[in-house]
Design an enzyme around this catalytic site. Sequence first.
Site, mmCIF file in Angstrom:
data_model
loop_
_atom_site.group_PDB
_atom_site.id
_atom_site.type_symbol
_atom_site.label_atom_id
_atom_site.label_comp_id
_atom_site.label_asym_id
_atom_site.label_seq_id
_atom_site.Cartn_x
_atom_site.Cartn_y
_atom_site.Cartn_z
ATOM 1 N N SER A 6 35.987 33.308 40.752
ATOM 2 C CA SER A 6 36.854 32.119 41.030
ATOM 3 C C SER A 6 35.912 30.961 41.245
ATOM 4 O O SER A 6 34.727 31.308 41.794
ATOM 5 C CB SER A 6 37.758 32.356 42.195
ATOM 6 O OG SER A 6 38.931 33.258 41.705
HETATM 7 N N1 SAH Z 1 37.725 38.519 43.458
HETATM 8 C C1 SAH Z 1 36.645 38.624 42.204
HETATM 9 C C2 SAH Z 1 37.244 37.890 40.878
HETATM 10 C C3 SAH Z 1 38.472 38.352 40.517
HETATM 11 S S1 SAH Z 1 38.985 38.031 38.669
HETATM 12 C C4 SAH Z 1 35.391 38.293 42.264
HETATM 13 O O1 SAH Z 1 35.028 37.687 43.460
HETATM 14 O O2 SAH Z 1 34.416 38.209 41.358
HETATM 15 C C5 SAH Z 1 40.444 39.227 38.780
HETATM 16 C C6 SAH Z 1 40.061 40.566 38.608
HETATM 17 O O3 SAH Z 1 41.043 41.428 39.060
HETATM 18 C C7 SAH Z 1 39.299 41.157 37.385
HETATM 19 O O4 SAH Z 1 38.135 41.597 37.535
HETATM 20 C C8 SAH Z 1 40.431 42.086 36.822
HETATM 21 O O5 SAH Z 1 39.981 43.097 36.095
HETATM 22 C C9 SAH Z 1 41.243 42.606 38.328
HETATM 23 N N2 SAH Z 1 42.492 43.020 37.782
HETATM 24 C C10 SAH Z 1 43.407 42.603 37.191
HETATM 25 N N3 SAH Z 1 44.423 43.573 37.297
HETATM 26 C C11 SAH Z 1 44.234 44.459 38.481
HETATM 27 C C12 SAH Z 1 44.886 45.552 39.041
HETATM 28 N N4 SAH Z 1 46.063 45.829 38.800
HETATM 29 N N5 SAH Z 1 44.161 46.092 39.986
HETATM 30 C C13 SAH Z 1 42.872 45.911 40.296
HETATM 31 N N6 SAH Z 1 42.343 44.954 39.966
HETATM 32 C C14 SAH Z 1 42.744 44.183 38.869
#
Ligand code: SAH
Length: 244
Positions: free
Chosen positions: A93
């Site tokens: 993000s």
């Molecule tokens: N907080 C992260 C960015 C998040 S992007 C950072 O600082 O880099 C959102 C992330 O959520 C992605 O990596 C995606 O693979 C993950 N995601 C999506 N659905 C999910 C689920 N059900 N459980 C855990 N992670 C999930």
Amino acid sequence: MSIIRKIFLLLFPVMIAADAEGQDSYAGQRKAMLDDIVTLTRETRFETGRATLSERVMAAMAKVPRHRFVLPGEERYAYANRPLPIGHGQTISQPFIVALMTDLLDLKPGDKVLEVGTGCGYQAAVLGELAREVYTIEIVDPLAKEAAVRLAALGYRKVTVRSGDGYVGWPEQAPFDAIMVTAGAPEVPPALVQQLKPGGRLVIPVGPQWSGQSLLVIEKDAGGKTTTRNVLAVRFVPLTRDKQ
Ligand code: SAH
């Protein structure tokens, strides 16, 4: 003395100087990032209800080396206020959203926090600067593994990474003082509300996948009743249930 050892001894001071210089130039970029966050916070104050972010959150944003979390070759964009690719079709993000969501959790130093969506681990590191324990779940297995290695290398011992589906939370570690979801959910996952302590806060983007989501703050009172506040229109990669 062997020739290789001589070369190493000659090069070593140069390597140290280059590293110090590199750190300094990133410090300058980090400062510019903080200025951007201050400006955007002020600009969105009527929507978010926050004209400034807490000093603790700003100090954490000033400390975490964001350039160590982005893909190799993308370091020069690490501190720009925009999302960046982190591989596997996912993104980190923009710094303003990381700072705002962290601020909305109102973390205290003794708090136990859950993050759903570890990605590259950057948000988890910011949370690790502010809370006692951070548990973070990532559904894409290689991302979870890379984040765990990266966070350990940077010394974030309070952060524990697990590979799995965060829709169901982390029951073995519940309850949590605060929960943050960093992927756009179609609805609020009931397990996450259950795993919040009374007095706890859940920050989560909710809404249809392609038209963007609303960033919600859900608070649970001492009696277990929840209230929901809509903070800002946002756009996140989707929360999925399919393990890759
Ligand atoms: N907080 C992260 C960015 C998040 S992007 C950072 O600082 O880099 C959102 C992330 O959520 C992605 O990596 C995606 O693979 C993950 N995601 C999506 N659905 C999910 C689920 N059900 N459980 C855990 N992670 C999930």
